[in-house]
Structure formats: C-alpha cells, structure tokens
Design an enzyme around this catalytic site. Structure first.
Site, PDB file in Angstrom:
ATOM      1  N   TYR A  61       0.838  -1.184   0.000  1.00 57.94           N
ATOM      2  CA  TYR A  61       0.000   0.000   0.000  1.00 57.94           C
ATOM      3  C   TYR A  61       0.883   1.246   0.000  1.00 57.94           C
ATOM      4  CZ  TYR A  61      -3.608  -3.331   1.524  1.00 57.94           C
ATOM      5  OH  TYR A  61      -4.457  -4.395   1.636  1.00 57.94           O
ATOM      6  N   HIS A  99       0.173 -12.189   1.337  1.00 55.69           N
ATOM      7  CA  HIS A  99      -0.722 -11.322   0.578  1.00 55.69           C
ATOM      8  C   HIS A  99      -1.325 -12.035  -0.632  1.00 55.69           C
ATOM      9  CE1 HIS A  99      -1.317  -6.735  -0.263  1.00 55.69           C
ATOM     10  NE2 HIS A  99      -2.439  -7.412  -0.388  1.00 55.69           N
ATOM     11  N   PRO A 107     -16.279  -4.983   3.224  1.00 50.39           N
ATOM     12  CA  PRO A 107     -17.632  -5.294   3.735  1.00 50.39           C
ATOM     13  C   PRO A 107     -18.672  -4.250   3.369  1.00 50.39           C
ATOM     14  CG  PRO A 107     -16.281  -4.387   5.483  1.00 50.39           C
ATOM     15  CD  PRO A 107     -15.365  -4.586   4.303  1.00 50.39           C
ATOM     16  N   LEU A 108     -18.215  -3.089   2.892  1.00 49.51           N
ATOM     17  CA  LEU A 108     -19.140  -2.044   2.440  1.00 49.51           C
ATOM     18  C   LEU A 108     -19.149  -1.918   0.923  1.00 49.51           C
ATOM     19  CD1 LEU A 108     -18.474   0.666   5.180  1.00 49.51           C
ATOM     20  CD2 LEU A 108     -20.404  -0.915   5.008  1.00 49.51           C
ATOM     21  N   GLY A 109     -18.704  -2.963   0.241  1.00 50.37           N
ATOM     22  CA  GLY A 109     -18.741  -2.942  -1.217  1.00 50.37           C
ATOM     23  C   GLY A 109     -17.964  -1.782  -1.804  1.00 50.37           C
ATOM     24  N   GLY A 125     -17.478   1.042  -0.678  1.00 46.94           N
ATOM     25  CA  GLY A 125     -18.192   2.302  -0.457  1.00 46.94           C
ATOM     26  C   GLY A 125     -19.611   2.336  -0.980  1.00 46.94           C
ATOM     27  N   PHE A 126     -19.962   1.428  -1.882  1.00 49.39           N
ATOM     28  CA  PHE A 126     -21.297   1.501  -2.488  1.00 49.39           C
ATOM     29  C   PHE A 126     -22.406   1.302  -1.466  1.00 49.39           C
ATOM     30  CE2 PHE A 126     -25.057  -0.187  -4.527  1.00 49.39           C
ATOM     31  CZ  PHE A 126     -25.263   0.741  -5.542  1.00 49.39           C
TER      32      PHE A 126
END
Length: 333
Positions: free
Chosen positions: A58, A124, A222-224, A226-227
């Site tokens: 990252y 990874h 887990p929030l797609g 951001g969607f």
C-alpha cells in the site's frame, strides 16, 4: 466494543477493524490528507476498532510509515495486521513468496511500523512459482523469532483490488487447498477475503473452513468499496486513479440498478432507529455471519471510522437477516 478471537482464541480484537489501504490513495486519491488519516487511526483506536490492516504494497510503503507515526505512541492499543508477498515490479505487481524475500519484507515492515512485533502477518497472495509450504515455513520462522505473533492468508482473488497483476488468477487466489497444505506446516490463524451483502458468495468455501477450525475471518470490502454506504451518486464518476473507475459494478448504469440494495439496507436501518445507517446494517450483516468474522471496512475519514465502529452495537433480527438475504444479485460481474 465486543471482542472476537483470531485463531484458537489466544488473540482477540475489536469486532470491527479498520482497513488502512484507502489512506494511501486507492479510492479518490486527490482527497487524501495525512492529518485526516492520522485522526482516523486515533478515532478507531479510541472506539476499540483496534485491528489496523495494512500491507507493504500500500503506497508502496507509505501506509506502513503512516501507521508507524501512530503506533509509536499507541502500540499497546493496536492489533497490527500486515501483509507481504506482493511487490511492485515497475508498472506491474507480482506475487513473490520466496522465503528470503518474505524475511526481508518482514524486517522492513517492522522498521516502518516502528514496532518489535506484528500481531498478524498475512501472505498477501500465493506465488505459483513457490510451493506454499516454503512460503509458509519461512513465515513460521518469523513467529519463532518473535517478530510475528500469528499467521494468516489474504485470499482475495485477482482483480479484487489494486494487487491485481499480469500473471492472472493463479498468482493471487488462495484456495482451501492452499490453506490445508499450510496448516500442515504451521497453524493458520486468520483468512482475509471479500464478504459483504453484495458479495455473499465470495467466501462460500473459505468461511465454513474457518468456522470449522476456529480460524478468524477478516471480511474485506464489507461495504462494497463504499457503495453500500449509500453515499455514492450514480453517474458522478471517479478519478482515473480510483480503483472503482475500472470496476464493472461502478459504471453509472450498474450503480443505478444496484440502488435497490442500498434501499434494502436503509429499510432495515429504519427499524433500528433514526441514527442507524445503511453502512452499519451492512457491517452488522457481516458480523452476523459468525463469531469468528471481523469486518475490516476501509476509510481515511474519522467520522466514517466512528460510524463503522458503532455498527458493532447493531443487532439484526432473524427477520432482518431474511430480508437482506433476499436482496437481488447486484449488476456487474
């Protein structure tokens, strides 16, 4: 915050973690600010969301350096989940599971993170040119040396994030077979893979494998991406460097069609009070998938980290879970 076990129970973390990758520009890179990221890290730790998930890739490296600034002051408050096994090779990212490389990568991560030990060290991606037993054996030596407390796999598939490279799926997707082979060498304490309301099938083999063996499951995205927060506007577009700009679920057409999922989350949220959000319901659904599951939503904004942490207080009913299970399959492969 509720605590959950990583591995056989020797290590515990807050029920909701913090994915740190967005702090290094994977999403809306022009909006990233170091001070915002530092505030986000402190907020998460203050609220008990102490699993901080990072990787040397990252940035590369800048994410670990950022965490190091906070860990220097608050190491005892944090559970550090780091990764190695992917490296930048010019414009490409390639899997590298050579034992010597993994040893050097660990030492370098320890320096950047300003810590003496990494709580969870993940492979990874699986390198197709190196038997997984060799990679895993080298990582087990790091545990013996006191540099790492526990080992895990990051089992995201090719194309699931910015680690996608030129060698295809075989370079990236850890399978149950890989986990079983590694387990013969040294215990697998955790597996990280995608799991969310709009990708419930992503971990259909990995999740039962973990549950049967007491292995922790870190739910990525887990929030797609951001969607599922309901804050993204169809047709608004993304910056060219944003990973979502190339994802089929984030075309204007697909986003408009998939608003039905957000509507379903909001419907459930309203039953739990005016303060509960669609994002919190999405995270509560992930938490309900098993006591060993820890969602790791990524953000670089302190108010989002606080919202995500409070999802641990939302308890979905059987009716809620049935309703969410009946949401339509999202458009976009």
């Amino acid at each position: 915050m509720e605590r959950r076990s990583i591995g056989a129970g020797a290590l515990t973390v807050g029920a909701v973690g913090l994915g740190c990758m967005p702090m290094s520009g994977a999403y809306a890179p022009s909006r990233k600010r170091r001070e915002d990221s530092l505030d986000t890290l402190h907020t998460a730790l203050d609220l008990g969301a102490n699993l901080l998930d990072t990787a040397d890739l990252y940035g590369p490296y800048t994410n670990e350096l950022l965490l190091g600034r906070v860990l220097r002051e608050r190491r005892s408050d944090a559970f550090v989940s780091a990764k190695a096994g992917l490296r930048a090779d010019g414009v490409h990212v390639v899997a590298d599971g050579r034992p010597g490389y993994l040893r050097r990568a660990c030492d370098a991560s320890l320096r950047r993170l300003r810590t003496d030990v990494i709580d969870l060290y993940q492979l990874h991606r699986v390198d197709p040119d190196v038997p997984v037993e060799e990679s895993w054996g080298a990582m087990a030596e790091l545990v013996g040396a006191g540099k790492v407390r526990a080992l895990g796999f990051c089992a995201l598939g090719a194309g699931a994030g910015p680690g996608a490279g030129p060698r295809g799926d075989r370079a990236y997707a850890a399978t149950v077979r890989h986990l079983e082979r590694a387990q013969q060498v040294f215990p697998v304490s955790a597996v990280q893979a995608e799991l969310s309301v709009w990708s419930p099938q992503a971990a259909w083999r990995l999740l039962p494998w973990c549950a049967a063996r007491g292995v922790g499951f870190l739910a990525a995205m887990p929030l797609g991406s951001g969607f599922l927060t309901g804050t993204l506007v169809p047709g608004e577009g993304f910056e060219p460097e944003d990973v979502r700009a190339r994802h089929p679920r984030f075309t204007a057409y697909a986003m408009a069609a998939n608003q039905v999922l957000v509507a379903g989350l909001r419907r459930v949220a309203r039953r739990h009070g005016a303060e509960v959000t669609a994002a919190q319901v999405a995270l509560a659904w992930v938490l309900a998938q098993g006591p060993q599951v820890v969602p790791v939503p990524g953000t670089g904004q302190a108010h989002r980290a606080a919202e995500n942490a409070r999802a641990a207080e939302v308890r979905l009913t059987a009716e809620d879970l049935v309703e969410l299970s009946e949401l339509p399959v999202p458009m976009g492969a």
